[in-house]
Design an enzyme around this catalytic site. Sequence first.
Site, mmCIF file in Angstrom:
data_model
loop_
_atom_site.group_PDB
_atom_site.id
_atom_site.type_symbol
_atom_site.label_atom_id
_atom_site.label_comp_id
_atom_site.label_asym_id
_atom_site.label_seq_id
_atom_site.Cartn_x
_atom_site.Cartn_y
_atom_site.Cartn_z
ATOM 1 N N GLY A 1 85.064 85.223 -16.714
ATOM 2 C CA GLY A 1 85.322 84.204 -15.812
ATOM 3 C C GLY A 1 85.958 82.978 -16.788
ATOM 4 O O GLY A 1 86.547 83.346 -17.954
ATOM 5 N N HIS B 1 88.974 90.002 -24.642
ATOM 6 C CA HIS B 1 90.208 89.727 -23.686
ATOM 7 C C HIS B 1 90.496 88.318 -24.144
ATOM 8 O O HIS B 1 91.562 87.937 -24.134
ATOM 9 C CB HIS B 1 89.462 89.903 -22.216
ATOM 10 N N ASP C 1 95.229 92.679 -20.977
ATOM 11 C CA ASP C 1 94.663 93.009 -19.834
ATOM 12 C C ASP C 1 94.445 94.541 -19.818
ATOM 13 O O ASP C 1 93.343 95.018 -19.157
ATOM 14 C CB ASP C 1 95.659 92.522 -18.592
#
Length: 139
Positions: free
Chosen positions: A45, A63, A105
């Site tokens: 998030g 990430h 990604d």
Amino acid sequence: MRTLWILAVLLVGVEGSLVQFETMIMKLAKRSGFFWYSFYGCYCGWGGHGLPQDPTDRCCFVHDCCYGKVTNCNPKTATYSYTEENDGIVCGGDDPCKKQVCECDRVAAMCFRDNKDTYDGDKYWKLPPQKCQEDPEPC
């Protein structure tokens, strides 16, 4: 009905690679990144603090670190090129920055796929902020 309207408003503000990232997660992990990972652990998030709580949360930590190394474009809005080949994703295009975002990604989506069995929504979904107060490890 109100929840659907709020969700629609939130999605209107999402653009570029975040939409592409969602598509990659759907392709590789066979689940929605928005619904499964947006409020998970300490790193999945917006933002990220403390120590990753499990291998799934570590996917988000890595990430975030990857996005932190991107230069010359905004990783959350940069639109990149990729193709779906067999059961994978191949990043393409000539722009090194956008290709780097695509790779961040792609690796995260593969990590979610490879760690689906570590996901523990009962324990880490909407984790209280006080659970993420440890000193973070370096990227």
